[in-house]
Design a protein around this motif. Structure first.
Motif, mmCIF file in Angstrom:
data_model
loop_
_atom_site.group_PDB
_atom_site.id
_atom_site.type_symbol
_atom_site.label_atom_id
_atom_site.label_comp_id
_atom_site.label_asym_id
_atom_site.label_seq_id
_atom_site.Cartn_x
_atom_site.Cartn_y
_atom_site.Cartn_z
ATOM 1 N N ALA A 170 0.948 -1.032 -0.029
ATOM 2 C CA ALA A 170 0.001 -0.302 -0.082
ATOM 3 C C ALA A 170 0.893 1.241 -0.088
ATOM 4 N N LYS A 171 1.897 1.196 0.778
ATOM 5 C CA LYS A 171 2.794 2.453 0.862
ATOM 6 C C LYS A 171 3.672 2.665 -0.477
ATOM 7 N N MET A 172 4.071 1.477 -1.098
ATOM 8 C CA MET A 172 4.666 1.633 -2.309
ATOM 9 C C MET A 172 3.500 2.208 -3.454
ATOM 10 N N LEU A 173 2.342 2.187 -3.266
ATOM 11 C CA LEU A 173 1.392 2.527 -4.359
ATOM 12 C C LEU A 173 1.012 3.968 -3.629
ATOM 13 N N GLY A 174 1.455 4.609 -2.886
ATOM 14 C CA GLY A 174 1.033 5.901 -2.190
ATOM 15 C C GLY A 174 -0.332 5.794 -1.505
ATOM 16 N N LEU A 175 -0.762 4.674 -0.937
ATOM 17 C CA LEU A 175 -1.974 4.531 -0.076
ATOM 18 C C LEU A 175 -1.568 4.596 1.426
ATOM 19 N N GLY A 176 -2.629 4.942 2.155
ATOM 20 C CA GLY A 176 -2.457 5.224 3.649
ATOM 21 C C GLY A 176 -2.276 3.889 4.478
ATOM 22 N N ILE A 183 -5.945 -1.476 -0.656
ATOM 23 C CA ILE A 183 -5.411 -2.283 -1.617
ATOM 24 C C ILE A 183 -6.600 -3.111 -2.184
ATOM 25 N N ALA A 184 -7.471 -3.630 -1.122
ATOM 26 C CA ALA A 184 -8.545 -4.261 -1.433
ATOM 27 C C ALA A 184 -9.525 -3.387 -2.600
ATOM 28 N N ALA A 185 -9.796 -2.115 -1.991
ATOM 29 C CA ALA A 185 -10.744 -1.208 -2.589
ATOM 30 C C ALA A 185 -10.182 -1.001 -4.055
ATOM 31 N N LEU A 186 -8.798 -0.760 -4.038
ATOM 32 C CA LEU A 186 -8.209 -0.085 -5.374
ATOM 33 C C LEU A 186 -8.140 -1.311 -6.534
ATOM 34 N N ALA A 187 -8.060 -2.689 -5.839
ATOM 35 C CA ALA A 187 -7.953 -3.889 -6.625
ATOM 36 C C ALA A 187 -9.167 -4.150 -7.198
ATOM 37 N N GLU A 188 -10.436 -3.564 -6.718
ATOM 38 C CA GLU A 188 -11.551 -3.799 -7.446
ATOM 39 C C GLU A 188 -11.738 -3.424 -8.753
ATOM 40 N N ARG A 189 -10.999 -2.203 -8.889
ATOM 41 C CA ARG A 189 -11.061 -1.573 -10.501
ATOM 42 C C ARG A 189 -9.882 -2.147 -11.264
ATOM 43 N N GLY A 227 5.596 7.229 -13.438
ATOM 44 C CA GLY A 227 5.797 8.424 -13.956
ATOM 45 C C GLY A 227 6.866 9.354 -13.400
ATOM 46 N N PRO A 228 6.610 10.613 -13.893
ATOM 47 C CA PRO A 228 7.276 11.544 -13.130
ATOM 48 C C PRO A 228 7.258 11.956 -11.459
ATOM 49 N N ASP A 229 6.093 11.649 -11.279
ATOM 50 C CA ASP A 229 5.879 11.823 -9.821
ATOM 51 C C ASP A 229 6.399 10.590 -8.894
ATOM 52 N N GLY A 230 6.921 9.523 -9.436
ATOM 53 C CA GLY A 230 7.316 8.503 -8.888
ATOM 54 C C GLY A 230 6.593 7.090 -8.719
ATOM 55 N N LEU A 231 5.133 7.568 -9.101
ATOM 56 C CA LEU A 231 3.918 6.586 -9.010
ATOM 57 C C LEU A 231 3.641 6.187 -10.328
ATOM 58 N N PRO A 232 3.197 4.826 -10.460
ATOM 59 C CA PRO A 232 2.327 4.635 -11.836
ATOM 60 C C PRO A 232 1.007 5.402 -11.975
ATOM 61 N N ASP A 233 0.588 5.407 -13.047
ATOM 62 C CA ASP A 233 -0.753 6.055 -13.321
ATOM 63 C C ASP A 233 -1.839 5.065 -12.399
ATOM 64 N N GLU A 234 -2.806 5.861 -12.341
ATOM 65 C CA GLU A 234 -4.164 5.421 -11.622
ATOM 66 C C GLU A 234 -4.585 3.897 -11.799
ATOM 67 N N ILE A 235 -4.773 3.875 -13.314
ATOM 68 C CA ILE A 235 -5.071 2.427 -13.863
ATOM 69 C C ILE A 235 -4.159 1.517 -13.395
ATOM 70 N N THR A 236 -2.676 1.697 -13.842
ATOM 71 C CA THR A 236 -1.922 0.652 -13.484
ATOM 72 C C THR A 236 -1.593 0.556 -11.668
ATOM 73 N N ARG A 237 -1.695 1.489 -10.901
ATOM 74 C CA ARG A 237 -1.697 0.980 -9.599
ATOM 75 C C ARG A 237 -2.975 0.193 -9.353
ATOM 76 N N ALA A 238 -4.068 0.538 -9.793
ATOM 77 C CA ALA A 238 -5.130 -0.633 -9.635
ATOM 78 C C ALA A 238 -4.692 -1.889 -10.122
ATOM 79 N N ASP A 239 -4.057 -2.114 -11.136
ATOM 80 C CA ASP A 239 -3.736 -3.343 -11.728
ATOM 81 C C ASP A 239 -2.632 -4.085 -11.015
ATOM 82 N N ILE A 240 -1.812 -3.322 -10.543
ATOM 83 C CA ILE A 240 -0.693 -3.942 -9.386
ATOM 84 C C ILE A 240 -1.623 -4.341 -8.200
ATOM 85 N N ALA A 241 -2.311 -3.524 -7.741
ATOM 86 C CA ALA A 241 -3.030 -3.761 -6.463
ATOM 87 C C ALA A 241 -3.773 -5.341 -6.708
#
Ligand code: KG4
Ligand code: ZN
Length: 344
Positions: A170-176, A183-189, A227-241
């Motif tokens: 979760a930390k790696m993906l910028g979540l709290g 993670i479970a909520a993000l993974a839904e998408r 990406g430039p902010d150090g995190l993957p985009d929203e869709i990629t983060r959900a796919d990783i989760a």
């Protein structure tokens, strides 16, 4: 016997009343989630201080709501470990002092025994013997349970606990914090086909787990897609989760299946914070169904830390006559298998 249960091992102040004949009477919880959120994890000193402030008002409210007087209590159960030592000491000293003042017994309860007996709070109770998958922030264990205090650990995590790996990813993906539910909520998408992460240790015999390699795999994927902010985009983060959750759920289900097959145990119990994960619950139910076995869980709020499981475990032991001396017990490490069995 009416028992007050107190849980303060980590970041939840949990209190409950459990009666040996009537079952769970009432329970209350104060979560410190917001307190620790800005630090990205539990700060032990803040946890102890908050338990010290919250515990007395929480017990007062619990008793008032249930219409129970202090004089009605016949025993007190508190979490004596494993956990954060300062946090444990708050619950332990409160319980010991109150019990001494009232002239009633207090008993130190093992936090993981609380988790594994938590399904006994439900109407559909498991019967002994059963296989328990304990998955929390600090532990990942497969335990053969033949009765209260009759535990044989079949396997456990050699490094990170399952919940810990959720929190770290979760930390790696910028979540709290805590990471599991987020993670479970993000993974839904997320798209389950885009990434495939390894299922650690499933090719090896036995029932041990290891989640640190999976964590590194996720870290590398996050770095590759950043990406430039150090995190993957929203869709990629959900796919990783999603891929991460699938890998953990699959790994746990594979080991549970193996343990059910090898032990022949009729029932699987899943407990601890990660057992609140819906995908895990579904997967274990499917797997147990295929084998013709039963699966039992505590309701979601009794998967994560709570006072009800401590009141229940303590009540079973106190009602059977088990007693501690007057010492306040706070055991940051405490092997589950060292607990005394309950005579039945
Ligand atoms: O049992 P618990 O409340 O505390 C300990 O004894 O450690 O477990 C907390 C852990 C945390 O790591 C949290 O991220 C994880 O359980 N958790 C979840 C979910 N809800 C809580 N993990 C995955 N999916 C969830 N829905
Ligand atoms: Zn716990």
């Amino acid at each position: 016997m009416l028992v007050l249960g107190i849980e303060t091992s980590c970041d939840e102040t949990g209190v409950a009343l459990y009666h040996s004949a009537r079952g769970l009477i009432a329970h209350r919880l104060h979560s410190q989630e917001k307190l620790h959120a800005e630090y990205g994890g539990v700060v032990p000193e803040l946890a102890s201080r908050d338990h010290a402030e919250r515990l007395l008002p929480l017990v007062r409210r619990l008793l008032a709501d249930a219409g129970v007087a202090l004089g009605d209590l016949e025993g007190i159960a508190y979490t004596a470990g494993p956990g954060l030592v300062g946090a444990l000491l708050v619950g332990g000293s409160f319980a010991r002092a109150l019990a001494f003042a009232r002239g009633i017994p207090a008993l130190g309860v093992h936090h993981m025994e609380g988790h594994l007996l938590a399904p006994l709070l439900e109407e559909e109770r498991p019967e002994f013997p059963f296989l328990a998958l304990l998955v929390s922030g600090g532990h990942t264990q497969l335990v053969e349970v033949s009765g209260v205090g009759r535990y044989r650990v079949l396997g456990e995590s050699l490094d990170d606990a399952a919940g810990e790996s959720f929190d770290k990813v979760a930390k790696m993906l910028g979540l709290g914090y805590p990471g599991g539910p987020q993670i479970a909520a993000l993974a839904e998408r997320g798209d389950p086909q885009r990434f495939r992460f390894p299922r650690p240790m499933v090719d090896r015999p036995g029932f041990d787990f290891s989640f640190s390699g999976l964590k590194t795999h996720v870290l590398n994927t996050v770095a590759e897609c950043a990406g430039p902010d150090g995190l993957p985009d929203e869709i990629t983060r959900a796919d990783i989760a999603r891929a991460f959750e699938e890998a953990v759920v699959d790994t746990l289900a594979i080991k549970c299946r193996r343990a059910l097959e090898e032990t022949g145990l009729p029932t699987l119990v899943a407990a601890g914070g990660v057992a609140a994960n819906r995908r895990l619950r579904r997967r274990l139910a499917e797997m147990a169904g295929e084998l013709g076995r039963r699966v039992c869980y505590p309701r979601l709020e009794f998967c994560t830390d709570n006072g009800a499981m401590i009141a229940l475990a303590g009540c079973l032991r106190l009602a059977a006559g088990q007693r501690d001396d007057l010492q306040i017990r706070a055991l940051p490490r405490w092997p589950l298998e060292s607990l005394p069995p309950l005579e039945t």
